[in-house]
Design a protein around this motif. Structure first.
Motif, PDB file in Angstrom:
ATOM      1  N   LYS A  50     -19.570-132.369  60.652  1.00  0.00           N
ATOM      2  CA  LYS A  50     -18.196-131.994  61.007  1.00  0.00           C
ATOM      3  C   LYS A  50     -17.795-132.534  62.375  1.00  0.00           C
ATOM      4  CE  LYS A  50     -18.339-127.709  58.293  1.00  0.00           C
ATOM      5  NZ  LYS A  50     -18.370-126.228  58.349  1.00  0.00           N
ATOM      6  N   THR A  51     -18.755-132.628  63.284  1.00  0.00           N
ATOM      7  CA  THR A  51     -18.435-133.093  64.635  1.00  0.00           C
ATOM      8  C   THR A  51     -19.199-134.355  65.039  1.00  0.00           C
ATOM      9  OG1 THR A  51     -20.117-131.552  65.485  1.00  0.00           O
ATOM     10  CG2 THR A  51     -17.819-130.799  65.485  1.00  0.00           C
TER      11      THR A  51
ATOM     12  N   ALA B 103     -15.155-136.898  69.485  1.00  0.00           N
ATOM     13  CA  ALA B 103     -14.246-135.957  70.148  1.00  0.00           C
ATOM     14  C   ALA B 103     -13.718-136.522  71.465  1.00  0.00           C
ATOM     15  CB  ALA B 103     -14.977-134.637  70.412  1.00  0.00           C
TER      16      ALA B 103
ATOM     17  N   ILE C  65     -20.140-132.421  70.270  1.00  0.00           N
ATOM     18  CA  ILE C  65     -20.827-132.248  68.991  1.00  0.00           C
ATOM     19  C   ILE C  65     -21.457-130.862  68.937  1.00  0.00           C
ATOM     20  CG2 ILE C  65     -22.707-133.081  67.510  1.00  0.00           C
ATOM     21  CD1 ILE C  65     -22.246-135.861  68.797  1.00  0.00           C
ATOM     22  N   SER C  66     -21.242-130.154  67.839  1.00  0.00           N
ATOM     23  CA  SER C  66     -21.775-128.801  67.672  1.00  0.00           C
ATOM     24  C   SER C  66     -23.117-128.854  66.954  1.00  0.00           C
ATOM     25  CB  SER C  66     -20.798-127.931  66.867  1.00  0.00           C
ATOM     26  OG  SER C  66     -19.573-127.787  67.555  1.00  0.00           O
TER      27      SER C  66
END
Length: 530
Positions: free
Chosen positions: A200-201, A206, A284-285
């Protein structure tokens, strides 16, 4: 490249500068380049293994997904002319093909892991048998074990199983999947991420965010504090105790197991803090891997809080599949018939749990002490579950005790001591020696040695013990504050100067009290070996 080395700090700094300098669509390729460079710097040959895993799993995932799409299209085109039985048979045939592809991926990649990690273990056991018959021993392999192979293999295997189950769509771009497997912050010691979560990240690139950067750097600094100020300092005492078993026995086994409990926690969680912090700087997670495990009231709760991603991996991909597979269901039915409902319904749980903890022990290391450690955890957990009626009866007899702070504290202390005792298998790395040393705590404790100055002969001075004690109090305090809300969030609400003093003060503590010096660069994180 050690996470706490100057080389790693420079590596991350260069990445951050370039990451936010290039266009967003180029950021994940840059991450892939740096991840492979990180692995190349460890040993160029390692790239061969991780690339084989990445490409083979990616190809099998796309292959499985293609059959799923073909099935959807075929059933849509022929839905009027096919009977229910025809549809069922067609789906079964497709599932069989997908199953074969899954087996190829599992056999290849788990096979690579097994050969590289466990061949010498098997040879050593075979040599033991040959020696008893007076035969010549076999030679050991000299091949190096790739860094983090257990972590990235399990991550890739989890992905292909999810694709097979249909819970995750296959990644079409091989390079994007290679980044998922090789993402360098989590390559060394986890966490074991799921594709649906990390993706997702990971590829989003980002935009620059001052809050993410600040929080990430704070998390990295906290990880440095745990590793350099606490773990690497107390490691000196742990090594002194476990390497001189003729001198340090009895009460020192107890001291050593408590020292090791603190060292392992500070070392492992410190490394995970650095991993999550680097990822956070990049926007980023990464999944949290610990949730205050030393506040657990029993071992089952402890394993829900410690190395969370590993526990969930074994639960989702080993425990549940074994529990509900056809042979196990038949065994459960037979057990209920011949052993009674009460015992029979537990048989699948007993057997599945045994396999999980055996695999958990073997995953941690190719030696019998890890097997013994895994099975010891299994025995304690199963015994605890079987004793639940007794606990319930005790609480009915003494209702005022349950839920009190004193009762909770006793449970927490009991869990910490029990887990520390089980980890003596990890400390001494030899099963007979472990039992012998633990036995000396009861047969020859010599408690008076705690007060005769022997503690100062472990390589730790009064100042070292003071630093460790203050560090431990800080760890406990942060954990207590963390129960309500992230400490970083709480600190962020303060005005500038209190925030500055807290974080600059922590930086100075790491700089001044960190365990540097001879052998510093060689002081690897404990979980690097896995």
């Amino acid at each position: 490249m050690l996470f706490t080395s100057y080389g790693f700090i420079g590596f991350v700094f260069l990445l951050l500068v370039l990451y936010y300098a290039v266009p967003q669509k180029m950021r994940w390729p840059l991450l892939l380049l740096f991840s492979y460079a990180f692995y190349y710097l460890a040993d160029p040959i390692y790239l061969v293994y991780i690339t084989i895993t990445s490409i083979s799993v990616w190809a099998c995932g796309v292959w499985i997904e293609r059959f799923r799409q073909e099935q959807t299209e075929y059933l849509s085109l022929h839905k009027e002319e096919l009977s229910r039985e025809d549809k069922k048979n067609y789906k079964a045939s497709v599932k069989k093909k997908q199953w074969r592809i899954l087996l190829i991926a599992l056999f290849l990649n788990l096979g690579i892991l097994a050969v590289l990690k466990y061949t010498n273990f098997m040879i050593s056991n075979i040599n033991g048998i040959l020696d008893s018959f007076g035969k010549e021993p076999l030679g050991f392999w000299t091949i190096a074990l790739p860094m983090g192979i257990s972590f990235y293999t399990f991550q890739a295997v989890g992905y292909i199983i999810d694709v097979y189950r249909g819970t995750t769509g296959a990644e079409r771009n091989p390079f994007r999947f290679m980044l998922f497997v090789s993402f360098f912050p989590q390559l060394v010691q986890g966490p074991i991420s799921r594709f649906g979560d990390l993706s997702k990240t990971l590829y989003a690139g980002a935009p620059f965010d001052k809050k993410n950067l600040a929080f990430g750097l704070q998390r990295i600094l906290w990880g440095f504090f745990k590793k350099l100020v606490i773990a690497d300092r107390i490691l000196v005492g742990v090594n002194a105790i476990i390497q001189d078993t003729d001198t340090y026995y009895g009460i020192y086994v107890f001291v050593g197991m408590l020292f090791y409990a603190l060292e392992l926690y500070a070392d492992f969680t410190g490394g995970i803090d650095i991993t999550i912090g680097v990822a956070e700087c990049l926007g980023i997670s990464v999944t949290e891997n610990f949730r205050r495990p030393y506040f657990s009231k029993n071992i089952k709760e402890y394993w829900n809080r410690w190395h969370i991603t590993m526990g969930s991996w074994f639960t989702d991909y080993i425990f549940y599949p074994i529990t509900v597979c056809g042979p196990m269901l038949k065994l459960s039915k037979a057990s209920r018939k011949y052993l009674g409902e009460k015992i029979g319904k537990r048989v699948p749980i007993y057997l599945s749990g045994f396999v999980v903890w055996l695999a958990t022990g073997i995953w941690h290391g190719a030696s019998w002490n890890f097997v013994a450690w895994g099975l010891a955890n299994y025995v304690v957990i199963m015994a605890s579950q079987e004793c639940e009626p007794l606990y319930a009866r005790f609480h009915r007899a003494f209702p005022r005790l349950k839920g009190t702070r004193m009762h909770d504290l006793v449970q927490v202390i009991r869990t910490v001591l029990l887990m520390s005792l089980l980890r003596t298998f990890d400390c001494y790395r030899d099963v007979p020696l472990t039992f012998r040393m633990v036995g000396t705590m009861f047969t020859d404790p010599q408690i008076d040695r705690l007060f005769d100055g022997s503690l100062l002969q472990l390589g730790l001075g009064v100042s070292d013990y003071a630093v460790v004690l203050i560090g431990l109090l800080l760890l406990v305090s942060v954990s207590l504050f963390q129960r309500r809300e992230s400490v970083r969030v709480q600190i962020a609400r303060l005005s500038y100067w209190p925030r500055f003093c807290i974080w600059y003060g922590l930086f100075l503590i790491v700089l001044i009290f960190g365990a540097y010096g001879v052998g510093y660069d060689a002081s690897q994180f404990i979980y690097n070996q896995f």
